[in-house]
Design a protein around this motif. Sequence first.
Motif, PDB file in Angstrom:
ATOM      1  N   ALA A 156       0.866  -1.182   0.000  1.00 24.29           N
ATOM      2  CA  ALA A 156       0.000   0.000   0.000  1.00 24.29           C
ATOM      3  C   ALA A 156       0.901   1.229   0.000  1.00 24.29           C
ATOM      4  CB  ALA A 156      -0.904  -0.008   1.223  1.00 24.29           C
ATOM      5  N   PHE A 157       0.782   2.032  -1.024  1.00 25.28           N
ATOM      6  CA  PHE A 157       1.675   3.169  -1.266  1.00 25.28           C
ATOM      7  C   PHE A 157       0.847   4.444  -1.140  1.00 25.28           C
ATOM      8  CE2 PHE A 157       3.576   6.260  -4.171  1.00 25.28           C
ATOM      9  CZ  PHE A 157       4.954   6.091  -4.028  1.00 25.28           C
ATOM     10  N   LEU A 158       1.216   5.315  -0.213  1.00 22.42           N
ATOM     11  CA  LEU A 158       0.461   6.555   0.022  1.00 22.42           C
ATOM     12  C   LEU A 158       1.376   7.751  -0.139  1.00 22.42           C
ATOM     13  CD1 LEU A 158      -0.576   4.265   2.358  1.00 22.42           C
ATOM     14  CD2 LEU A 158      -2.348   6.017   2.549  1.00 22.42           C
ATOM     15  N   ALA A 159       0.963   8.694  -0.998  1.00 22.34           N
ATOM     16  CA  ALA A 159       1.743   9.897  -1.268  1.00 22.34           C
ATOM     17  C   ALA A 159       0.839  11.111  -1.203  1.00 22.34           C
ATOM     18  CB  ALA A 159       2.401   9.801  -2.644  1.00 22.34           C
ATOM     19  N   SER A 160       1.452  12.284  -1.085  1.00 21.03           N
ATOM     20  CA  SER A 160       0.663  13.515  -1.087  1.00 21.03           C
ATOM     21  C   SER A 160       1.397  14.592  -1.868  1.00 21.03           C
ATOM     22  CB  SER A 160       0.381  13.986   0.343  1.00 21.03           C
ATOM     23  OG  SER A 160       1.547  14.505   0.950  1.00 21.03           O
ATOM     24  N   PHE A 161       0.619  15.628  -2.261  1.00 24.60           N
ATOM     25  CA  PHE A 161       1.133  16.707  -3.098  1.00 24.60           C
ATOM     26  C   PHE A 161       0.553  18.037  -2.620  1.00 24.60           C
ATOM     27  CE2 PHE A 161       1.080  12.859  -5.572  1.00 24.60           C
ATOM     28  CZ  PHE A 161       2.244  12.890  -6.321  1.00 24.60           C
ATOM     29  N   ASP A 162       1.274  19.094  -2.945  1.00 23.37           N
ATOM     30  CA  ASP A 162       0.761  20.431  -2.634  1.00 23.37           C
ATOM     31  C   ASP A 162      -0.529  20.708  -3.390  1.00 23.37           C
ATOM     32  OD1 ASP A 162       2.907  21.077  -0.937  1.00 23.37           O
ATOM     33  OD2 ASP A 162       4.115  21.822  -2.606  1.00 23.37           O
ATOM     34  N   THR A 163      -0.602  20.247  -4.652  1.00 22.62           N
ATOM     35  CA  THR A 163      -1.767  20.537  -5.486  1.00 22.62           C
ATOM     36  C   THR A 163      -2.289  19.265  -6.141  1.00 22.62           C
ATOM     37  OG1 THR A 163      -0.545  20.911  -7.548  1.00 22.62           O
ATOM     38  CG2 THR A 163      -0.748  22.787  -6.026  1.00 22.62           C
ATOM     39  N   PHE A 164      -3.552  19.308  -6.510  1.00 25.30           N
ATOM     40  CA  PHE A 164      -4.164  18.194  -7.227  1.00 25.30           C
ATOM     41  C   PHE A 164      -3.550  18.040  -8.617  1.00 25.30           C
ATOM     42  CE2 PHE A 164      -8.133  16.384  -9.385  1.00 25.30           C
ATOM     43  CZ  PHE A 164      -7.917  15.101  -8.912  1.00 25.30           C
ATOM     44  N   ARG A 220       8.250   5.933  -6.336  1.00 25.98           N
ATOM     45  CA  ARG A 220       8.782   6.995  -5.476  1.00 25.98           C
ATOM     46  C   ARG A 220       9.402   8.117  -6.320  1.00 25.98           C
ATOM     47  NH1 ARG A 220      10.407   7.483  -0.187  1.00 25.98           N
ATOM     48  NH2 ARG A 220      10.049   5.261   0.240  1.00 25.98           N
ATOM     49  N   LYS A 221      10.150   7.756  -7.348  1.00 23.90           N
ATOM     50  CA  LYS A 221      10.784   8.764  -8.200  1.00 23.90           C
ATOM     51  C   LYS A 221       9.732   9.611  -8.920  1.00 23.90           C
ATOM     52  CE  LYS A 221      14.468   9.426 -11.583  1.00 23.90           C
ATOM     53  NZ  LYS A 221      13.786  10.504 -12.300  1.00 23.90           N
ATOM     54  N   LEU A 222       8.668   8.958  -9.417  1.00 26.57           N
ATOM     55  CA  LEU A 222       7.599   9.705 -10.077  1.00 26.57           C
ATOM     56  C   LEU A 222       6.995  10.747  -9.144  1.00 26.57           C
ATOM     57  CD1 LEU A 222       5.688   6.891 -12.023  1.00 26.57           C
ATOM     58  CD2 LEU A 222       6.952   8.811 -13.036  1.00 26.57           C
ATOM     59  N   VAL A 223       6.730  10.331  -7.916  1.00 32.55           N
ATOM     60  CA  VAL A 223       6.130  11.245  -6.943  1.00 32.55           C
ATOM     61  C   VAL A 223       7.069  12.409  -6.630  1.00 32.55           C
ATOM     62  CG1 VAL A 223       5.411  11.462  -4.524  1.00 32.55           C
ATOM     63  CG2 VAL A 223       4.597   9.540  -5.915  1.00 32.55           C
ATOM     64  N   GLU A 224       8.304  12.107  -6.334  1.00 32.49           N
ATOM     65  CA  GLU A 224       9.244  13.153  -5.930  1.00 32.49           C
ATOM     66  C   GLU A 224       9.581  14.086  -7.088  1.00 32.49           C
ATOM     67  OE1 GLU A 224      12.407  10.925  -4.152  1.00 32.49           O
ATOM     68  OE2 GLU A 224      11.287  10.602  -2.265  1.00 32.49           O
ATOM     69  N   ASP A 225       9.678  13.558  -8.299  1.00 32.82           N
ATOM     70  CA  ASP A 225       9.946  14.403  -9.458  1.00 32.82           C
ATOM     71  C   ASP A 225       8.784  15.357  -9.733  1.00 32.82           C
ATOM     72  OD1 ASP A 225      12.380  13.197  -9.772  1.00 32.82           O
ATOM     73  OD2 ASP A 225      11.825  12.040 -11.560  1.00 32.82           O
ATOM     74  N   ALA A 226       7.574  14.964  -9.313  1.00 28.49           N
ATOM     75  CA  ALA A 226       6.395  15.820  -9.505  1.00 28.49           C
ATOM     76  C   ALA A 226       6.198  16.794  -8.350  1.00 28.49           C
ATOM     77  CB  ALA A 226       5.150  14.956  -9.674  1.00 28.49           C
ATOM     78  N   LEU A 277      -2.317  14.710 -10.504  1.00 29.10           N
ATOM     79  CA  LEU A 277      -2.794  14.316 -11.822  1.00 29.10           C
ATOM     80  C   LEU A 277      -1.639  14.041 -12.784  1.00 29.10           C
ATOM     81  CD1 LEU A 277      -5.776  16.778 -12.440  1.00 29.10           C
ATOM     82  CD2 LEU A 277      -5.902  14.349 -11.869  1.00 29.10           C
ATOM     83  N   SER A 278      -0.548  14.770 -12.621  1.00 27.94           N
ATOM     84  CA  SER A 278       0.560  14.640 -13.566  1.00 27.94           C
ATOM     85  C   SER A 278       1.207  13.261 -13.540  1.00 27.94           C
ATOM     86  CB  SER A 278       1.622  15.714 -13.284  1.00 27.94           C
ATOM     87  OG  SER A 278       2.373  15.405 -12.116  1.00 27.94           O
ATOM     88  N   VAL A 279       0.993  12.498 -12.471  1.00 32.09           N
ATOM     89  CA  VAL A 279       1.601  11.160 -12.395  1.00 32.09           C
ATOM     90  C   VAL A 279       0.600  10.035 -12.617  1.00 32.09           C
ATOM     91  CG1 VAL A 279       3.413  11.998 -10.852  1.00 32.09           C
ATOM     92  CG2 VAL A 279       1.361  10.949  -9.878  1.00 32.09           C
ATOM     93  N   ILE A 280      -0.666  10.363 -12.853  1.00 29.43           N
ATOM     94  CA  ILE A 280      -1.681   9.322 -13.017  1.00 29.43           C
ATOM     95  C   ILE A 280      -1.358   8.420 -14.201  1.00 29.43           C
ATOM     96  CG2 ILE A 280      -4.078   8.969 -13.782  1.00 29.43           C
ATOM     97  CD1 ILE A 280      -3.894   9.317 -10.813  1.00 29.43           C
ATOM     98  N   ARG A 281      -1.061   9.003 -15.350  1.00 28.09           N
ATOM     99  CA  ARG A 281      -0.770   8.175 -16.522  1.00 28.09           C
ATOM    100  C   ARG A 281       0.559   7.431 -16.385  1.00 28.09           C
ATOM    101  NH1 ARG A 281      -3.512  12.549 -20.604  1.00 28.09           N
ATOM    102  NH2 ARG A 281      -1.929  13.861 -19.623  1.00 28.09           N
ATOM    103  N   PRO A 282       1.618   8.047 -15.887  1.00 28.07           N
ATOM    104  CA  PRO A 282       2.852   7.273 -15.667  1.00 28.07           C
ATOM    105  C   PRO A 282       2.683   6.119 -14.670  1.00 28.07           C
ATOM    106  CG  PRO A 282       3.351   9.619 -15.693  1.00 28.07           C
ATOM    107  CD  PRO A 282       1.857   9.497 -15.702  1.00 28.07           C
ATOM    108  N   PHE A 283       1.875   6.332 -13.624  1.00 25.51           N
ATOM    109  CA  PHE A 283       1.646   5.243 -12.673  1.00 25.51           C
ATOM    110  C   PHE A 283       0.948   4.063 -13.348  1.00 25.51           C
ATOM    111  CE2 PHE A 283       3.150   7.451  -9.044  1.00 25.51           C
ATOM    112  CZ  PHE A 283       3.112   6.580  -7.959  1.00 25.51           C
ATOM    113  N   ALA A 284       0.027   4.345 -14.262  1.00 25.12           N
ATOM    114  CA  ALA A 284      -0.741   3.271 -14.903  1.00 25.12           C
ATOM    115  C   ALA A 284       0.136   2.318 -15.693  1.00 25.12           C
ATOM    116  CB  ALA A 284      -1.811   3.870 -15.813  1.00 25.12           C
ATOM    117  N   VAL A 285       1.297   2.780 -16.150  1.00 21.82           N
ATOM    118  CA  VAL A 285       2.169   1.931 -16.973  1.00 21.82           C
ATOM    119  C   VAL A 285       3.419   1.486 -16.224  1.00 21.82           C
ATOM    120  CG1 VAL A 285       1.291   2.854 -19.140  1.00 21.82           C
ATOM    121  CG2 VAL A 285       3.251   3.967 -18.036  1.00 21.82           C
ATOM    122  N   LEU A 286       3.426   1.625 -14.907  1.00 17.02           N
ATOM    123  CA  LEU A 286       4.519   1.038 -14.133  1.00 17.02           C
ATOM    124  C   LEU A 286       4.590  -0.461 -14.403  1.00 17.02           C
ATOM    125  CD1 LEU A 286       4.095   2.802 -10.663  1.00 17.02           C
ATOM    126  CD2 LEU A 286       6.065   3.028 -12.198  1.00 17.02           C
TER     127      LEU A 286
END
Length: 452
Positions: free
Chosen positions: A230-238, A295-301, A242-251
């Motif tokens: 179970a992977f939980l992340a947070s962001f300053d903005t929605f 993790r890299k996707l989240v932090e890069d975003a 959203l910017s990582v939704i498509r990259p996450f789908a193709v992990l």
Amino acid sequence: MSNELAEVDPAAIEALATELRELLGEAAVSTEDGTLDRASRDGSHLSPVIQEQLPLGRAQIVAYPATAELIAATVGAAVRHGVPITPRGKGTANYGQTIPMAGGLVLDTSKARTVHEIGDGYLIADAGVTMLSLEQAANKTGQQLLMYPSTANSTLGGFVSGGSGGTGSIKNGLLHWGMVEELWVVHAVPDAELVHVTGDEAAKYVHNYGTAGIIARLRIGLEPAQDWRAFLASFDTFEQALSVIRPFAVLDPTPRLVSADLATLAEALPADDAIPAGRASLRAILDVASLDAARKLVEDAGGRVEDIREGAAASMKLSMISYNHPIEWLQKAYPGTYFHVEVSGDALVDRIDEVHAVYDGGMLHIEAQRERPIGMLAGRYSSAEEVYAGFARLEALGVGYHNPHQWFVDFEPERTAALAATTDPQGLLNPGKLVGAAVDTGSQIADITDRS
């Protein structure tokens, strides 16, 4: 709609009750008011449009057959007495699909919960087994379900009859794309028995609310178990989420689930330190081999990883706050305020401000899929007319939509009607659910998950 509910001749109900008590036993048949009321409700509170029309129907008798064979015998008895039959699992349907609009019998399948066989790549079970129990049983053999719904305590038969997809759909698509391999169904005839169907014939009974046949036993596909986190992340903005939704789908390996919400929706979810106030939330069920890339996707975003949790319970908890569930929590936090529409398409990421502007107070819950994201767009409810008026605006943005504020069969209804003409010649199976939904509700039967 009039509140004068349909009702079957009490003499027919009494005669059916007598026969069913002999067949199933006294404890498996009820005509008590409290039982009838409970069997006549589902999750329709999720739709204020439907809620304004309640009550839609009330059972006159409830039966609890404990095997697939007894489900068939119960259907046959009801047909001989001319009593309508509404199938029900755990009653977790959200839009009135299991409300007995013609009165009569509610056939509760939740006691038929035998798991008959688990083999290499499949299991066979009766309709009343819960999806959670099946996942646990599959895990003991080193396997897992191809998918399960966010309401994990729903029954297998209920999910296949009324669901579409869920946790696991990023990789495995929808129910009728291969998870359902064989069915034993019951047609509405006086000498009803289990009818075994496979392949394309079985697919005809998926997601039609039991209007052409009641699903009593199923063979579904399994796949090798994976080591999930179970992977939980947070962001300053929605927008960052959203910017990582498509990259996450193709992990690689493919995630089992990826959900995201803006802060207002996230804060309505059950309290969790990994879903911090004031921040957009992203939650995923990931194979351990993909954690570094995620993790890299989240932090890069510009986001941060809040927690990574082991164990099936942690993953299941994320499943149960996905799909429709964030909207349910939003409604609990702000009673009587919100409705939702099911939506899909790249515009959910690329044109989010315009999507949010379609409805007053618009807020999107988004789910990753490989071809295009899907989601639930919430808005402040004023009237059904305002809900329907938004459909054209969504369409203009290139957003696929599905109107959930109706109880009709909305997946290939013409095909289901043609099948029901032979399998339910008296029109006794879940009456009121197999009609022209697109015309009657002002909805476009939407292309929300069709990937062809």
